[in-house]
Write an enzyme that holds these catalytic residues in place. Sequence first.
Site, PDB file in Angstrom:
ATOM      1  N   HIS A 278       4.319   1.163   4.092  1.00 50.41           N
ATOM      2  CA  HIS A 278       2.919   0.868   3.724  1.00 50.41           C
ATOM      3  C   HIS A 278       1.934   1.249   4.841  1.00 50.41           C
ATOM      4  O   HIS A 278       0.729   1.305   4.578  1.00 50.41           O
ATOM      5  CB  HIS A 278       2.735  -0.604   3.272  1.00 50.41           C
ATOM      6  CG  HIS A 278       2.637  -1.605   4.393  1.00 50.41           C
ATOM      7  ND1 HIS A 278       1.992  -2.820   4.241  1.00 50.41           N
ATOM      8  CD2 HIS A 278       3.112  -1.592   5.656  1.00 50.41           C
ATOM      9  CE1 HIS A 278       2.066  -3.499   5.378  1.00 50.41           C
ATOM     10  NE2 HIS A 278       2.737  -2.783   6.243  1.00 50.41           N
TER      11      HIS A 278
ATOM     12  N   HIS B 179      -6.538  -0.815   8.280  1.00 50.29           N
ATOM     13  CA  HIS B 179      -5.605   0.106   8.939  1.00 50.29           C
ATOM     14  C   HIS B 179      -5.772   1.505   8.360  1.00 50.29           C
ATOM     15  O   HIS B 179      -6.219   1.653   7.221  1.00 50.29           O
ATOM     16  CB  HIS B 179      -4.162  -0.365   8.717  1.00 50.29           C
ATOM     17  CG  HIS B 179      -3.951  -1.834   8.970  1.00 50.29           C
ATOM     18  ND1 HIS B 179      -4.114  -2.791   7.990  1.00 50.29           N
ATOM     19  CD2 HIS B 179      -3.629  -2.504  10.104  1.00 50.29           C
ATOM     20  CE1 HIS B 179      -3.879  -3.993   8.498  1.00 50.29           C
ATOM     21  NE2 HIS B 179      -3.594  -3.851   9.788  1.00 50.29           N
TER      22      HIS B 179
ATOM     23  N   HIS C 149       0.803  -1.223   0.000  1.00 45.64           N
ATOM     24  CA  HIS C 149       0.000   0.000   0.000  1.00 45.64           C
ATOM     25  C   HIS C 149       0.837   1.274   0.000  1.00 45.64           C
ATOM     26  O   HIS C 149       0.281   2.366  -0.145  1.00 45.64           O
ATOM     27  CB  HIS C 149      -0.987  -0.016   1.183  1.00 45.64           C
ATOM     28  CG  HIS C 149      -2.310   0.597   0.856  1.00 45.64           C
ATOM     29  ND1 HIS C 149      -3.432   0.438   1.629  1.00 45.64           N
ATOM     30  CD2 HIS C 149      -2.699   1.396  -0.181  1.00 45.64           C
ATOM     31  CE1 HIS C 149      -4.446   1.099   1.083  1.00 45.64           C
ATOM     32  NE2 HIS C 149      -4.026   1.696  -0.011  1.00 45.64           N
TER      33      HIS C 149
ATOM     34  N   ASP D 184      -6.906  -6.207   2.710  1.00 49.71           N
ATOM     35  CA  ASP D 184      -7.044  -6.596   4.129  1.00 49.71           C
ATOM     36  C   ASP D 184      -8.258  -5.941   4.803  1.00 49.71           C
ATOM     37  O   ASP D 184      -8.581  -6.268   5.952  1.00 49.71           O
ATOM     38  CB  ASP D 184      -5.746  -6.394   4.926  1.00 49.71           C
ATOM     39  CG  ASP D 184      -5.408  -4.942   5.271  1.00 49.71           C
ATOM     40  OD1 ASP D 184      -6.304  -4.075   5.286  1.00 49.71           O
ATOM     41  OD2 ASP D 184      -4.206  -4.694   5.543  1.00 49.71           O
TER      42      ASP D 184
ATOM     43  N   GLU E 136      -2.006  -5.217  -1.695  1.00 47.68           N
ATOM     44  CA  GLU E 136      -1.719  -6.118  -0.569  1.00 47.68           C
ATOM     45  C   GLU E 136      -2.225  -7.550  -0.758  1.00 47.68           C
ATOM     46  O   GLU E 136      -2.309  -8.311   0.214  1.00 47.68           O
ATOM     47  CB  GLU E 136      -2.226  -5.529   0.762  1.00 47.68           C
ATOM     48  CG  GLU E 136      -1.596  -4.173   1.145  1.00 47.68           C
ATOM     49  CD  GLU E 136      -0.166  -4.257   1.691  1.00 47.68           C
ATOM     50  OE1 GLU E 136       0.349  -5.388   1.838  1.00 47.68           O
ATOM     51  OE2 GLU E 136       0.418  -3.177   1.943  1.00 47.68           O
TER      52      GLU E 136
ATOM     53  N   ASP F  84      -9.767  -0.096   4.171  1.00 46.47           N
ATOM     54  CA  ASP F  84      -8.578  -0.709   4.772  1.00 46.47           C
ATOM     55  C   ASP F  84      -8.891  -1.087   6.218  1.00 46.47           C
ATOM     56  O   ASP F  84      -9.677  -0.415   6.888  1.00 46.47           O
ATOM     57  CB  ASP F  84      -7.450   0.355   4.755  1.00 46.47           C
ATOM     58  CG  ASP F  84      -6.050  -0.221   4.815  1.00 46.47           C
ATOM     59  OD1 ASP F  84      -5.828  -1.142   5.616  1.00 46.47           O
ATOM     60  OD2 ASP F  84      -5.190   0.282   4.075  1.00 46.47           O
TER      61      ASP F  84
ATOM     62  N   ASP G 138      -3.169   3.623   7.859  1.00 42.71           N
ATOM     63  CA  ASP G 138      -1.987   3.924   7.027  1.00 42.71           C
ATOM     64  C   ASP G 138      -1.635   5.404   7.072  1.00 42.71           C
ATOM     65  O   ASP G 138      -1.218   5.994   6.066  1.00 42.71           O
ATOM     66  CB  ASP G 138      -2.231   3.476   5.567  1.00 42.71           C
ATOM     67  CG  ASP G 138      -2.387   1.964   5.425  1.00 42.71           C
ATOM     68  OD1 ASP G 138      -2.171   1.242   6.419  1.00 42.71           O
ATOM     69  OD2 ASP G 138      -2.742   1.515   4.313  1.00 42.71           O
TER      70      ASP G 138
HETATM   71 MN   LIG Z   1      -3.339  -0.452   3.729  1.00 39.95          MN
END
Ligand SMILES: [Mn+2]
Length: 345
Positions: free
Chosen positions: A165, A150, A125, A258, A301, A148, A152
Amino acid sequence: MTMRSARTLRQVQVAVTVQRSLHHQHPPARSAGIVGAPFSKGQSRGGVEDGPERIRAAGLQRRLQQLGCAVKDYGNLTFEDMSRDEPMGLLKSVRAVGAANQKLSQAVRAAKEDGHTAVVLGGDHSLAIGSIHGHSAAVGELSVVWVDAHADINTPLTTYTGNIHGQPVSYLLHELRSKVPVLPNFSWLKPCVSAADVVFIGLRDVDPAEHYILKMLGVKTFSMSEVDQLGVARVMEETCDYLSARGKKPIHLSYDIDAIDPSVAPATGTPVVGGLTYREGVYITEHLCQTGLLSAVDLVEVNPLRGQTEEDVRSTVSTAIDLLLGCFGRVREGNHLPDYRLPEP
Ligand SMILES: [Mn+2]
């Protein structure tokens, strides 16, 4: 109700029906400009560089064409090895990530200037840095939908893994310019996105510093709690209302596989339980496609080496393809080409 007004009402209903069926028979012309970015140095797990080839091998181009979508595949970018790329503090592979994203930015810009909806196949990412930068260089201000597990949005100074990432959003936001130090091979990059033009969906693993940043900047987020509370349809309605209130800008969708629950998409580097279902994941793409504003998509990813079994990889790759098809007009009720004719006996 008089006969006259009743007829008028029926005429209206007929007109609406005709319009709807025309919409299905003649979807807006779309074309996908595919850029493969087999890059993995934004994190530390090998295998994510094989994502583009696995997604292509599962028939992405053919399936897009079956939707009536034109496809131009620009092939895979090649990334030079950095002989000397020592960590800067915790930060890993800075020079490689900087150079790769500069190249990707140029490729996405070119795909946009050729008139395509850009599709970036990752890779990790960190590639969103170049993808969003190149997209913005071609079309101007963007809305960004970041799907996502996350956020990030660590800065190079808040990260505790050192993996870029987990940081791309901080490099892109105007508001965080003063929080990101000067880094080698990043002099080409200027922040190009405003925090108010970003919506996160699917969050469930957010670091404390990231949470602080999101709150400090007032970023719109729909964590998995909000997806549970509101349902995905309302989340998408609110996402698009929120973004369009600031003007109907081209949308950049940055989709980390993810975000999807690991029971469906296990072959990824940092899986987190409690993710989007397949149906929620696909609905997001269908809804964004219907806005007519979707202008570029990252699908990142997918890591074929992280699946325990071949079925894990197949399920992950096939989900990635369905997400991309959703971006280009696939609807679950089915599609047919505009020139389809029933065979006559
Ligand atoms: Mn990500």
